[in-house]
Scaffold this motif. Structure first.
Motif, PDB file in Angstrom:
ATOM      1  N   ALA A  64       0.830  -1.212   0.000  1.00  0.00           N
ATOM      2  CA  ALA A  64       0.000   0.000   0.000  1.00  0.00           C
ATOM      3  C   ALA A  64       0.862   1.259   0.000  1.00  0.00           C
ATOM      4  O   ALA A  64       0.490   2.261  -0.621  1.00  0.00           O
ATOM      5  CB  ALA A  64      -0.943  -0.010   1.199  1.00  0.00           C
ATOM      6  N   GLN A  65       2.000   1.219   0.673  1.00  0.00           N
ATOM      7  CA  GLN A  65       2.914   2.363   0.631  1.00  0.00           C
ATOM      8  C   GLN A  65       3.384   2.620  -0.802  1.00  0.00           C
ATOM      9  O   GLN A  65       3.436   3.763  -1.242  1.00  0.00           O
ATOM     10  CB  GLN A  65       4.120   2.139   1.561  1.00  0.00           C
ATOM     11  N   LEU A  66       3.712   1.552  -1.505  1.00  0.00           N
ATOM     12  CA  LEU A  66       4.097   1.697  -2.911  1.00  0.00           C
ATOM     13  C   LEU A  66       2.938   2.236  -3.739  1.00  0.00           C
ATOM     14  O   LEU A  66       3.104   3.152  -4.552  1.00  0.00           O
ATOM     15  CB  LEU A  66       4.545   0.349  -3.494  1.00  0.00           C
ATOM     16  N   ALA A  67       1.768   1.675  -3.536  1.00  0.00           N
ATOM     17  CA  ALA A  67       0.601   2.072  -4.335  1.00  0.00           C
ATOM     18  C   ALA A  67       0.183   3.509  -4.058  1.00  0.00           C
ATOM     19  O   ALA A  67      -0.298   4.200  -4.964  1.00  0.00           O
ATOM     20  CB  ALA A  67      -0.566   1.122  -4.073  1.00  0.00           C
ATOM     21  N   ALA A  80      -5.430   2.413  -1.516  1.00  0.00           N
ATOM     22  CA  ALA A  80      -4.158   2.002  -0.918  1.00  0.00           C
ATOM     23  C   ALA A  80      -3.924   2.708   0.411  1.00  0.00           C
ATOM     24  O   ALA A  80      -3.460   2.095   1.381  1.00  0.00           O
ATOM     25  CB  ALA A  80      -3.009   2.280  -1.880  1.00  0.00           C
ATOM     26  N   LYS A  81      -4.277   3.969   0.477  1.00  0.00           N
ATOM     27  CA  LYS A  81      -4.104   4.711   1.735  1.00  0.00           C
ATOM     28  C   LYS A  81      -4.999   4.146   2.829  1.00  0.00           C
ATOM     29  O   LYS A  81      -4.593   4.053   3.994  1.00  0.00           O
ATOM     30  CB  LYS A  81      -4.375   6.197   1.508  1.00  0.00           C
ATOM     31  N   ARG A  82      -6.207   3.749   2.463  1.00  0.00           N
ATOM     32  CA  ARG A  82      -7.108   3.145   3.444  1.00  0.00           C
ATOM     33  C   ARG A  82      -6.586   1.782   3.900  1.00  0.00           C
ATOM     34  O   ARG A  82      -6.558   1.469   5.092  1.00  0.00           O
ATOM     35  CB  ARG A  82      -8.510   3.000   2.862  1.00  0.00           C
ATOM     36  N   VAL A  83      -6.125   0.971   2.936  1.00  0.00           N
ATOM     37  CA  VAL A  83      -5.573  -0.343   3.272  1.00  0.00           C
ATOM     38  C   VAL A  83      -4.345  -0.178   4.168  1.00  0.00           C
ATOM     39  O   VAL A  83      -4.161  -0.922   5.131  1.00  0.00           O
ATOM     40  CB  VAL A  83      -5.238  -1.145   1.996  1.00  0.00           C
ATOM     41  N   LEU A  84      -3.520   0.807   3.858  1.00  0.00           N
ATOM     42  CA  LEU A  84      -2.329   1.072   4.665  1.00  0.00           C
ATOM     43  C   LEU A  84      -2.715   1.371   6.112  1.00  0.00           C
ATOM     44  O   LEU A  84      -2.178   0.771   7.050  1.00  0.00           O
ATOM     45  CB  LEU A  84      -1.534   2.244   4.067  1.00  0.00           C
ATOM     46  N   LYS A 121       8.578  -7.168  -4.626  1.00  0.00           N
ATOM     47  CA  LYS A 121       9.592  -6.905  -5.670  1.00  0.00           C
ATOM     48  C   LYS A 121       8.942  -6.742  -7.038  1.00  0.00           C
ATOM     49  O   LYS A 121       9.336  -5.884  -7.832  1.00  0.00           O
ATOM     50  CB  LYS A 121      10.641  -8.009  -5.713  1.00  0.00           C
ATOM     51  N   LEU A 122       7.934  -7.578  -7.314  1.00  0.00           N
ATOM     52  CA  LEU A 122       7.213  -7.443  -8.583  1.00  0.00           C
ATOM     53  C   LEU A 122       6.546  -6.076  -8.678  1.00  0.00           C
ATOM     54  O   LEU A 122       6.560  -5.445  -9.744  1.00  0.00           O
ATOM     55  CB  LEU A 122       6.150  -8.535  -8.723  1.00  0.00           C
ATOM     56  N   LEU A 123       5.959  -5.634  -7.581  1.00  0.00           N
ATOM     57  CA  LEU A 123       5.336  -4.304  -7.571  1.00  0.00           C
ATOM     58  C   LEU A 123       6.368  -3.207  -7.806  1.00  0.00           C
ATOM     59  O   LEU A 123       6.115  -2.252  -8.543  1.00  0.00           O
ATOM     60  CB  LEU A 123       4.627  -4.043  -6.240  1.00  0.00           C
ATOM     61  N   GLN A 124       7.515  -3.343  -7.174  1.00  0.00           N
ATOM     62  CA  GLN A 124       8.564  -2.333  -7.312  1.00  0.00           C
ATOM     63  C   GLN A 124       9.052  -2.231  -8.754  1.00  0.00           C
ATOM     64  O   GLN A 124       9.397  -1.151  -9.221  1.00  0.00           O
ATOM     65  CB  GLN A 124       9.750  -2.653  -6.390  1.00  0.00           C
ATOM     66  N   LYS A 125       9.072  -3.344  -9.465  1.00  0.00           N
ATOM     67  CA  LYS A 125       9.586  -3.385 -10.835  1.00  0.00           C
ATOM     68  C   LYS A 125       8.504  -3.197 -11.893  1.00  0.00           C
ATOM     69  O   LYS A 125       8.817  -3.071 -13.071  1.00  0.00           O
ATOM     70  CB  LYS A 125      10.301  -4.712 -11.078  1.00  0.00           C
ATOM     71  N   ALA A 126       7.262  -3.169 -11.481  1.00  0.00           N
ATOM     72  CA  ALA A 126       6.155  -3.097 -12.445  1.00  0.00           C
ATOM     73  C   ALA A 126       6.190  -1.770 -13.207  1.00  0.00           C
ATOM     74  O   ALA A 126       6.413  -0.717 -12.615  1.00  0.00           O
ATOM     75  CB  ALA A 126       4.820  -3.234 -11.723  1.00  0.00           C
ATOM     76  N   PRO A 127       5.945  -1.844 -14.524  1.00  0.00           N
ATOM     77  CA  PRO A 127       5.833  -0.594 -15.284  1.00  0.00           C
ATOM     78  C   PRO A 127       4.612   0.196 -14.802  1.00  0.00           C
ATOM     79  O   PRO A 127       3.644  -0.380 -14.308  1.00  0.00           O
ATOM     80  CB  PRO A 127       5.637  -1.055 -16.727  1.00  0.00           C
ATOM     81  N   LYS A 128       4.693   1.506 -14.949  1.00  0.00           N
ATOM     82  CA  LYS A 128       3.588   2.373 -14.500  1.00  0.00           C
ATOM     83  C   LYS A 128       2.246   1.914 -15.046  1.00  0.00           C
ATOM     84  O   LYS A 128       1.255   1.897 -14.340  1.00  0.00           O
ATOM     85  CB  LYS A 128       3.833   3.816 -14.939  1.00  0.00           C
ATOM     86  N   SER A 129       2.219   1.520 -16.291  1.00  0.00           N
ATOM     87  CA  SER A 129       0.958   1.154 -16.941  1.00  0.00           C
ATOM     88  C   SER A 129       0.336  -0.119 -16.353  1.00  0.00           C
ATOM     89  O   SER A 129      -0.864  -0.334 -16.472  1.00  0.00           O
ATOM     90  CB  SER A 129       1.167   0.977 -18.446  1.00  0.00           C
ATOM     91  N   PHE A 131       1.005  -1.153 -13.035  1.00  0.00           N
ATOM     92  CA  PHE A 131       1.092  -1.147 -11.567  1.00  0.00           C
ATOM     93  C   PHE A 131      -0.272  -1.297 -10.897  1.00  0.00           C
ATOM     94  O   PHE A 131      -0.439  -2.131 -10.009  1.00  0.00           O
ATOM     95  CB  PHE A 131       1.785   0.124 -11.054  1.00  0.00           C
ATOM     96  N   ASP A 132      -1.240  -0.481 -11.263  1.00  0.00           N
ATOM     97  CA  ASP A 132      -2.533  -0.482 -10.568  1.00  0.00           C
ATOM     98  C   ASP A 132      -3.186  -1.860 -10.565  1.00  0.00           C
ATOM     99  O   ASP A 132      -3.609  -2.355  -9.520  1.00  0.00           O
ATOM    100  CB  ASP A 132      -3.493   0.530 -11.197  1.00  0.00           C
ATOM    101  N   ASN A 133      -3.251  -2.483 -11.715  1.00  0.00           N
ATOM    102  CA  ASN A 133      -3.891  -3.801 -11.808  1.00  0.00           C
ATOM    103  C   ASN A 133      -3.106  -4.866 -11.050  1.00  0.00           C
ATOM    104  O   ASN A 133      -3.693  -5.740 -10.415  1.00  0.00           O
ATOM    105  CB  ASN A 133      -4.088  -4.204 -13.258  1.00  0.00           C
ATOM    106  N   LEU A 134      -1.765  -4.779 -11.110  1.00  0.00           N
ATOM    107  CA  LEU A 134      -0.943  -5.737 -10.371  1.00  0.00           C
ATOM    108  C   LEU A 134      -1.164  -5.568  -8.870  1.00  0.00           C
ATOM    109  O   LEU A 134      -1.345  -6.547  -8.143  1.00  0.00           O
ATOM    110  CB  LEU A 134       0.537  -5.576 -10.726  1.00  0.00           C
ATOM    111  N   TYR A 135      -1.174  -4.331  -8.407  1.00  0.00           N
ATOM    112  CA  TYR A 135      -1.406  -4.077  -6.987  1.00  0.00           C
ATOM    113  C   TYR A 135      -2.771  -4.622  -6.556  1.00  0.00           C
ATOM    114  O   TYR A 135      -2.885  -5.307  -5.534  1.00  0.00           O
ATOM    115  CB  TYR A 135      -1.303  -2.580  -6.665  1.00  0.00           C
ATOM    116  N   LEU A 136      -3.797  -4.316  -7.318  1.00  0.00           N
ATOM    117  CA  LEU A 136      -5.150  -4.754  -6.944  1.00  0.00           C
ATOM    118  C   LEU A 136      -5.274  -6.274  -6.931  1.00  0.00           C
ATOM    119  O   LEU A 136      -5.900  -6.844  -6.022  1.00  0.00           O
ATOM    120  CB  LEU A 136      -6.189  -4.143  -7.881  1.00  0.00           C
TER     121      LEU A 136
END
Length: 191
Positions: A64-67, A80-84, A121-129, A131-136
């Motif tokens: 959530a910090q990353l997101a 993400a802020k709420r989940v955090l 690590k996958l989230l950290q390396k995810a392309p911007k496009s 990221f959102d779907n990977l995080y969710l």
């Protein structure tokens, strides 16, 4: 006189669910295993419950910090802020429950398990496009697992303080799952 009787009846109905939830945390939450897509984990020891719950919380905090900074959509950042905040609160309550002279459960490390560290690590390396779907999708999988951990311990845990923590976490996770699913594109929202 009729107003007093009706008012008293309504007040008694309002207090019953709150009392029932405080007394029996295993009844908290409204989702079933079919709704969540996993079964509650039965017969967990207190130490195993603490390790698993803490690992899920720490993942949710880090992800959530990353997101909160990397997400492209404002609704995902807000989620993400709420989940955090909720994961931090859950972790704080879990650690506070361990501070008891009668308990022999050691506080877990703040390091993630190998599987959850790989997800971050996958989230950290995810392309911007992407990221959102990977995080969710990652968050939903971890929340499902956390629901199974907490729901199981709330139902049959042997430590009353930890059982209360578990019972309190269940409806929070159910709300996160529901909200996260509503934010996830339909093609990715499968279990």
């Amino acid at each position: 006189m009729m107003k007093i009787v009706i008012s008293a009846a309504l007040l008694s109905l309002v207090s019953v669910p709150a009392f029932a939830q405080a007394v029996a945390p295993s009844t908290s939450g409204t989702m079933t295993s079919a709704d969540v897509g996993v079964e509650p984990i039965a017969s967990q020891s207190g130490p195993n419950y603490v390790l698993a719950a803490s690992d899920a919380n720490v993942y949710q905090i880090k992800a959530a910090q990353l997101a909160a900074t990397r997400a492209q959509r404002d609704d995902v950042k807000s989620y993400a802020k709420r989940v955090l905040a909720e994961a931090q609160s859950s972790q704080k309550a879990l650690m506070a429950a361990l501070k008891n002279d009668q308990r022999t459960i050691k506080a877990p490390s703040s390091a993630l398990s190998a599987d959850r560290a790989a997800l971050v690590k996958l989230l950290q390396k995810a392309p911007k496009s992407a990221f959102d779907n990977l995080y969710l999708t990652q968050s939903a999988k971890v929340q499902q697992a956390a629901w199974a951990i907490h729901k199981g311990y709330a139902q049959d845990g042997t430590d009353p303080a930890l059982q209360q923590i578990a019972g309190t976490a269940v409806p929070v996770l159910e709300n996160e799952l529901t909200t996260g699913k509503s934010l996830t594109p339909s093609g990715l929202a499968g279990r």
